[in-house]
Structure formats: C-alpha cells, structure tokens
Design a protein around this motif. Structure first.
Motif, short mmCIF file in Angstrom:
data_model
loop_
_atom_site.label_atom_id
_atom_site.label_comp_id
_atom_site.label_asym_id
_atom_site.label_seq_id
_atom_site.Cartn_x
_atom_site.Cartn_y
_atom_site.Cartn_z
N PRO A 71 0.79 -1.24 0.00
CA PRO A 71 0.00 0.00 0.00
C PRO A 71 0.82 1.28 0.00
O PRO A 71 0.29 2.35 0.31
CB PRO A 71 -0.81 -0.12 1.29
N THR A 72 2.10 1.19 -0.34
CA THR A 72 2.97 2.36 -0.36
C THR A 72 3.83 2.35 -1.61
O THR A 72 3.95 1.33 -2.29
CB THR A 72 3.90 2.39 0.87
N ALA A 73 4.46 3.49 -1.87
CA ALA A 73 5.45 3.55 -2.94
C ALA A 73 6.68 2.74 -2.53
O ALA A 73 6.87 2.44 -1.35
CB ALA A 73 5.83 5.01 -3.20
N PRO A 74 7.54 2.36 -3.48
CA PRO A 74 8.77 1.63 -3.13
C PRO A 74 9.66 2.44 -2.18
O PRO A 74 9.66 3.67 -2.21
CB PRO A 74 9.46 1.43 -4.49
N GLY A 75 10.40 1.72 -1.33
CA GLY A 75 11.39 2.38 -0.49
C GLY A 75 11.13 2.38 0.98
O GLY A 75 12.05 2.57 1.78
N GLY A 76 9.88 2.18 1.41
CA GLY A 76 9.57 2.18 2.83
C GLY A 76 9.65 0.79 3.43
O GLY A 76 9.91 -0.20 2.74
N THR A 77 9.40 0.69 4.74
CA THR A 77 9.51 -0.60 5.42
C THR A 77 8.49 -1.60 4.92
O THR A 77 8.78 -2.80 4.84
CB THR A 77 9.36 -0.41 6.94
N THR A 78 7.27 -1.16 4.58
CA THR A 78 6.26 -2.08 4.07
C THR A 78 6.75 -2.73 2.78
O THR A 78 6.63 -3.94 2.59
CB THR A 78 4.93 -1.35 3.81
#
Length: 319
Positions: free
Chosen positions: A32-39
């Motif tokens: 549910p997020t753009a690339p690069g975060g912990t998710t």
C-alpha cells in the motif's frame, strides 16, 4: 441445520482441496505504499524465498495512495483464492480508520489475517543540515519557531502522522505535517532538505543515518536498537509517554479458505525462521516477529481499540 452443516462441510472439503493444489499461478503481493519504505522492504524480503517455497513467482505490486485504501480495496475485491495478498502496514490498518472522516471503502473484516512478518519501533530523524542533535533541542527549536518545522509522513492516518501529533501534544509544540504516498517519497524529500523531520521504522533510514545524511534523535520503543546503540529511547530522551511500534503483516481477501490461509502462514513461518531472514531484519533495525492467523487477528482487534483511544485523546484528524 442439516443444510448449514452440509454447506460448512462442503466448504471445508473444497478449501482443503484448494490448499493441496495451491498456488496454481503467480501470487501477487500488493503493497500500500510507494517503493522504499519498510512495508515495501518487508514484501521484498519475503517475496523471493516465499515464492520458491510455494513453487510460483511472487510478484510485488506497489499501489500507494489514499492512506493505504487503494491497495486494501484491491485486495478486498480480489478473488479469495490466495493468489492476491496484501502486505499491510499497521498504521493504515488500525489508525487510518480512527482518523478518517470519510468511509475508506474497506474495513478490517474485509481482510483475513495470514501472518505478521516484521515489527519495529519508530526512529525520529532530522535532516543533517538542521541545527538539532537531540530531542530537547528539537523541542526548544520548535517552541522558538512555531509551525516552522515540517515533518513528513507516509500519509494521513499513518503511524508517522500520529507520532508527530503525539510529540506535538506531549511537548507542547507546533509543527507542520506534510503527508506523502509512502515512506520512499518522504525520505527523498527529507534527504533533499524539502522537509525537516520524520518518524518511521528504521529500515529505509539506516544507511542514511550511518552515512551522516540523516541524524537519529531517538527511537520510540522500550529499548535501544542493537543496530543504533548510541540512539536513546524516547523515554531516555525525555518523552516517557512516546511509545509507538509498527508491524507489517500479510492479509488475504476475507473469502479465502482457511486451509489456504494456513498453508500460506506455515510457509511464511518457515521463511522467517531462517537465519538469513532474521539477520536481514535485524540489520534493518526491525525484528522478524511471526504471528499466526489467530494471533494476528487478536492483535488487530486490540490495536483497533488502543489507537482509537489515542486518536481521540490526542484530537488527531486527517488533514
């Protein structure tokens, strides 16, 4: 009554048969997020080894935006056969419903718990060019410059958003919230000095903290991180009530048969038990924290209540 029992028996038999042959095609893991975060990092840590264990390609599909609702709705509407899954971020799952003034288009009951994958505290970081080295200095600066400090989050209703609001309330300061479509874009603007502060789980920030491009002021867990031993806890830094930990878990459409969910969860548990997975999680400042469907479901129920109370007490609303 006989018809009901018969329907249940048939569903169990059908689900069991599905589990024996599952998966029959590539599995999509929606983020549910753009690339690069912990998710996103959690999804990609899991994708290759889980795909190999299942004997099918596992495709990571980033659908950021609307504080996680675009991805959640996509999984809610997907066929409940285990071939479309969601790598969910706790902030979107248990905080967004409490802060949103409008219907989200999905509810927690639309998504069936499969397994928790990572847990991590928030790390409070500032851009290196900011003349702030401690939480006390951040609070002092914010009091002297009301509203001047900008803090980035991965979206309205994210744990970063709520963490910022909690800091404002507990410290008696005012900052300006800048929401993004995920941690990746927020991080890029922090590195580019477009925003001043953020609060997030450590994985995407670790390399930049170690290189000196970002400065870590505190972590919001109960103990220091082994990967950041010199960074104090929020309590040590003078904010004893600031305790915020994120979790990142796999969910499936509600209609997915239990045998399929159980098979998925068992394979995820095996991947997470490997030394390589545990080491990679620790290096990122997170913990491989497996929970089975029942345990994850219980966590969701308790977290929905807990964060609704925090949001109400802090008078937090989506911007």
């Amino acid at each position: 009554m006989r018809q009901t029992l018969g329907a249940i028996t048939l569903a169990l038999l059908f689900g069991g048969a599905q589990a024996q042959t599952y998966p029959t095609k590539p599995v999509t893991l929606i983020v549910p997020t753009a690339p690069g975060g912990t998710t996103d990092i959690a999804a990609r840590m899991l994708a290759d080894p889980l795909g190999k264990a299942l004997g099918q390609t596992l495709v990571v599909d980033n659908k950021g935006g609307a504080s996680g609702s675009i991805a959640a709705i996509a999984v809610k509407r997907a066929e409940g056969d285990g071939h479309t899954l969601l790598m969910q971020y706790s902030g979107y799952h248990v905080i967004t419903p409490a802060v949103s003034k409008q219907p989200l288009g999905w509810e927690a009951r639309d998504l069936q718990p499969v397994a928790n994958v990572l847990s991590a505290p928030q790390v409070i970081v500032v851009r290196a060019g900011l003349p702030i080295k401690t939480m006390a200095e951040l609070i002092q600066y914010a009091k002297a410059n009301p509203g001047k400090l900008t803090y980035a989050s991965s979206g309205n209703g994210s744990l970063q958003h709520v963490t910022g609001a909690m800091i404002e309330q507990q410290a008696g300061i005012q900052m300006t919230h800048i929401p993004y479509k995920g941690t990746g874009p927020a991080l890029q603007d922090l590195l580019g000095s477009q925003v001043d502060v953020t609060f997030g789980t450590p994985p995407p920030y670790m390399a930049h903290i170690q290189s000196g491009k970002l400065r870590a002021l505190a972590v919001t867990g109960k103990s220091r991180l082994a990967s950041l031993p010199d960074v104090p806890t929020a309590a040590e830094a003078g904010m004893p009530k600031l305790d915020a930990t994120s979790w990142f878990a796999v969910f499936a459409p509600a209609a997915t048969p239990k045998p399929v969910v159980d098979k998925l969860s068992a394979e995820i548990a095996k991947v997470m038990a490997t030394p390589a997975f545990k080491q990679k999680a620790a290096e990122q400042g997170a913990a491989a924290d497996y929970m089975n469907p029942q345990q994850l479901g219980d966590l969701v129920k308790s977290e929905l209540v807990r964060w609704a109370q925090v949001v109400k007490a802090s008078k937090i609303e989506a911007d």
